[in-house]
Design a protein around this motif. Sequence first.
Motif, PDB file in Angstrom:
ATOM      1  N   LEU A  94       0.853  -1.173   0.000  1.00 23.80           N
ATOM      2  CA  LEU A  94       0.000   0.000   0.000  1.00 23.80           C
ATOM      3  C   LEU A  94       0.894   1.230   0.000  1.00 23.80           C
ATOM      4  O   LEU A  94       1.705   1.435   0.903  1.00 23.80           O
ATOM      5  CB  LEU A  94      -0.916  -0.002   1.230  1.00 23.80           C
ATOM      6  N   PHE A  95       0.752   2.050  -1.031  1.00 23.34           N
ATOM      7  CA  PHE A  95       1.557   3.265  -1.177  1.00 23.34           C
ATOM      8  C   PHE A  95       0.677   4.460  -0.869  1.00 23.34           C
ATOM      9  O   PHE A  95      -0.359   4.661  -1.499  1.00 23.34           O
ATOM     10  CB  PHE A  95       2.100   3.367  -2.602  1.00 23.34           C
ATOM     11  N   ILE A  96       1.080   5.236   0.118  1.00 28.06           N
ATOM     12  CA  ILE A  96       0.311   6.413   0.497  1.00 28.06           C
ATOM     13  C   ILE A  96       1.204   7.641   0.283  1.00 28.06           C
ATOM     14  O   ILE A  96       2.162   7.859   1.021  1.00 28.06           O
ATOM     15  CB  ILE A  96      -0.133   6.348   1.973  1.00 28.06           C
ATOM     16  N   PRO A  97       0.905   8.429  -0.740  1.00 31.02           N
ATOM     17  CA  PRO A  97       1.719   9.618  -0.976  1.00 31.02           C
ATOM     18  C   PRO A  97       1.459  10.663   0.111  1.00 31.02           C
ATOM     19  O   PRO A  97       0.315  10.883   0.509  1.00 31.02           O
ATOM     20  CB  PRO A  97       1.249  10.113  -2.344  1.00 31.02           C
ATOM     21  N   LEU A  98       2.521  11.263   0.603  1.00 32.76           N
ATOM     22  CA  LEU A  98       2.412  12.272   1.647  1.00 32.76           C
ATOM     23  C   LEU A  98       2.950  13.608   1.142  1.00 32.76           C
ATOM     24  O   LEU A  98       3.994  13.654   0.496  1.00 32.76           O
ATOM     25  CB  LEU A  98       3.207  11.850   2.885  1.00 32.76           C
ATOM     26  N   SER A  99       2.238  14.650   1.480  1.00 32.55           N
ATOM     27  CA  SER A  99       2.706  15.989   1.133  1.00 32.55           C
ATOM     28  C   SER A  99       3.776  16.408   2.143  1.00 32.55           C
ATOM     29  O   SER A  99       3.973  15.753   3.178  1.00 32.55           O
ATOM     30  CB  SER A  99       1.547  16.982   1.168  1.00 32.55           C
ATOM     31  N   GLN A 100       4.438  17.506   1.865  1.00 32.32           N
ATOM     32  CA  GLN A 100       5.458  18.018   2.787  1.00 32.32           C
ATOM     33  C   GLN A 100       4.823  18.350   4.132  1.00 32.32           C
ATOM     34  O   GLN A 100       5.386  18.070   5.181  1.00 32.32           O
ATOM     35  CB  GLN A 100       6.153  19.248   2.192  1.00 32.32           C
ATOM     36  N   LYS A 101       3.615  18.901   4.099  1.00 29.43           N
ATOM     37  CA  LYS A 101       2.918  19.234   5.342  1.00 29.43           C
ATOM     38  C   LYS A 101       2.592  17.971   6.134  1.00 29.43           C
ATOM     39  O   LYS A 101       2.753  17.940   7.355  1.00 29.43           O
ATOM     40  CB  LYS A 101       1.637  20.005   5.030  1.00 29.43           C
ATOM     41  N   ASP A 102       2.150  16.905   5.432  1.00 29.58           N
ATOM     42  CA  ASP A 102       1.868  15.635   6.100  1.00 29.58           C
ATOM     43  C   ASP A 102       3.121  15.086   6.774  1.00 29.58           C
ATOM     44  O   ASP A 102       3.063  14.574   7.898  1.00 29.58           O
ATOM     45  CB  ASP A 102       1.336  14.600   5.108  1.00 29.58           C
ATOM     46  N   LEU A 103       4.264  15.182   6.084  1.00 22.39           N
ATOM     47  CA  LEU A 103       5.526  14.711   6.661  1.00 22.39           C
ATOM     48  C   LEU A 103       5.907  15.505   7.903  1.00 22.39           C
ATOM     49  O   LEU A 103       6.364  14.939   8.904  1.00 22.39           O
ATOM     50  CB  LEU A 103       6.641  14.781   5.613  1.00 22.39           C
ATOM     51  N   GLU A 104       5.717  16.811   7.844  1.00 23.11           N
ATOM     52  CA  GLU A 104       6.032  17.650   9.004  1.00 23.11           C
ATOM     53  C   GLU A 104       5.121  17.318  10.184  1.00 23.11           C
ATOM     54  O   GLU A 104       5.573  17.238  11.331  1.00 23.11           O
ATOM     55  CB  GLU A 104       5.907  19.126   8.623  1.00 23.11           C
ATOM     56  N   ASN A 105       3.841  17.101   9.910  1.00 29.37           N
ATOM     57  CA  ASN A 105       2.897  16.728  10.969  1.00 29.37           C
ATOM     58  C   ASN A 105       3.259  15.368  11.568  1.00 29.37           C
ATOM     59  O   ASN A 105       3.177  15.181  12.781  1.00 29.37           O
ATOM     60  CB  ASN A 105       1.468  16.697  10.434  1.00 29.37           C
ATOM     61  N   LEU A 106       3.638  14.428  10.711  1.00 29.11           N
ATOM     62  CA  LEU A 106       4.041  13.106  11.186  1.00 29.11           C
ATOM     63  C   LEU A 106       5.287  13.210  12.066  1.00 29.11           C
ATOM     64  O   LEU A 106       5.359  12.593  13.138  1.00 29.11           O
ATOM     65  CB  LEU A 106       4.296  12.180   9.996  1.00 29.11           C
ATOM     66  N   LYS A 107       6.244  13.995  11.627  1.00 26.72           N
ATOM     67  CA  LYS A 107       7.475  14.182  12.400  1.00 26.72           C
ATOM     68  C   LYS A 107       7.154  14.806  13.762  1.00 26.72           C
ATOM     69  O   LYS A 107       7.670  14.369  14.797  1.00 26.72           O
ATOM     70  CB  LYS A 107       8.449  15.065  11.625  1.00 26.72           C
ATOM     71  N   ALA A 108       6.277  15.804  13.771  1.00 25.44           N
ATOM     72  CA  ALA A 108       5.898  16.462  15.028  1.00 25.44           C
ATOM     73  C   ALA A 108       5.191  15.476  15.956  1.00 25.44           C
ATOM     74  O   ALA A 108       5.429  15.469  17.174  1.00 25.44           O
ATOM     75  CB  ALA A 108       5.003  17.663  14.738  1.00 25.44           C
ATOM     76  N   GLU A 109       4.343  14.625  15.396  1.00 27.11           N
ATOM     77  CA  GLU A 109       3.623  13.627  16.198  1.00 27.11           C
ATOM     78  C   GLU A 109       4.592  12.614  16.801  1.00 27.11           C
ATOM     79  O   GLU A 109       4.473  12.233  17.970  1.00 27.11           O
ATOM     80  CB  GLU A 109       2.563  12.925  15.353  1.00 27.11           C
ATOM     81  N   VAL A 110       5.572  12.175  16.029  1.00 29.75           N
ATOM     82  CA  VAL A 110       6.575  11.229  16.527  1.00 29.75           C
ATOM     83  C   VAL A 110       7.369  11.872  17.667  1.00 29.75           C
ATOM     84  O   VAL A 110       7.608  11.247  18.707  1.00 29.75           O
ATOM     85  CB  VAL A 110       7.498  10.755  15.382  1.00 29.75           C
ATOM     86  N   GLN A 111       7.760  13.119  17.492  1.00 25.98           N
ATOM     87  CA  GLN A 111       8.512  13.819  18.546  1.00 25.98           C
ATOM     88  C   GLN A 111       7.662  13.978  19.800  1.00 25.98           C
ATOM     89  O   GLN A 111       8.154  13.812  20.919  1.00 25.98           O
ATOM     90  CB  GLN A 111       8.980  15.180  18.043  1.00 25.98           C
ATOM     91  N   ARG A 112       6.380  14.306  19.613  1.00 27.18           N
ATOM     92  CA  ARG A 112       5.479  14.469  20.759  1.00 27.18           C
ATOM     93  C   ARG A 112       5.359  13.156  21.533  1.00 27.18           C
ATOM     94  O   ARG A 112       5.441  13.131  22.757  1.00 27.18           O
ATOM     95  CB  ARG A 112       4.102  14.929  20.275  1.00 27.18           C
ATOM     96  N   ARG A 113       5.236  12.041  20.821  1.00 26.75           N
ATOM     97  CA  ARG A 113       5.104  10.739  21.484  1.00 26.75           C
ATOM     98  C   ARG A 113       6.402  10.336  22.190  1.00 26.75           C
ATOM     99  O   ARG A 113       6.372   9.725  23.255  1.00 26.75           O
ATOM    100  CB  ARG A 113       4.693   9.673  20.481  1.00 26.75           C
ATOM    101  N   GLN A 114       7.525  10.692  21.589  1.00 35.00           N
ATOM    102  CA  GLN A 114       8.806  10.390  22.232  1.00 35.00           C
ATOM    103  C   GLN A 114       8.938  11.174  23.527  1.00 35.00           C
ATOM    104  O   GLN A 114       9.417  10.660  24.540  1.00 35.00           O
ATOM    105  CB  GLN A 114       9.964  10.717  21.301  1.00 35.00           C
ATOM    106  N   GLN A 115       8.504  12.422  23.526  1.00 37.70           N
ATOM    107  CA  GLN A 115       8.564  13.249  24.737  1.00 37.70           C
ATOM    108  C   GLN A 115       7.645  12.687  25.823  1.00 37.70           C
ATOM    109  O   GLN A 115       7.980  12.699  27.005  1.00 37.70           O
ATOM    110  CB  GLN A 115       8.194  14.701  24.424  1.00 37.70           C
TER     111      GLN A 115
END
Length: 119
Positions: A94-115
């Motif tokens: 399954l290929f899900i294309p992500l926009s730059q904004k989606d990538l930034e949101n994903l990165k922020a979510e990962v950082q939030r969960r790590q914190q």
Amino acid sequence: LVARVYESKAEFRSALQHEKEGYTIYKNQLGENHEKTKESSEYLKYLTQQAVALQRTMNEIYKNGSNANIVPLKFTAPSMASVLEQLNIINGILFIPLSQKDLENLKAEVQRRQQLQES
């Protein structure tokens, strides 16, 4: 993809045969109004036009020899997204294309969960 390979080799009969098979599958599985069925139908029209243009060129060559007016054939290069989509379907990925904004949101979510885990 197979039809595009044959198209790139100017083997329009084979390209048409393979695309017709693809169109039939799309039509039977997804219906006539699905995006993939419509894309396949348009590609079939394009391949037919190219095959006719090639045949006209060949007829001109046979008729006029070296004085023939040869029109260059046009080949469509599939987009990278189209190639990836086809390969993913073939491989069951399954290929899900992500926009730059989606990538930034994903990165922020990962950082939030790590914190949260560190807290």
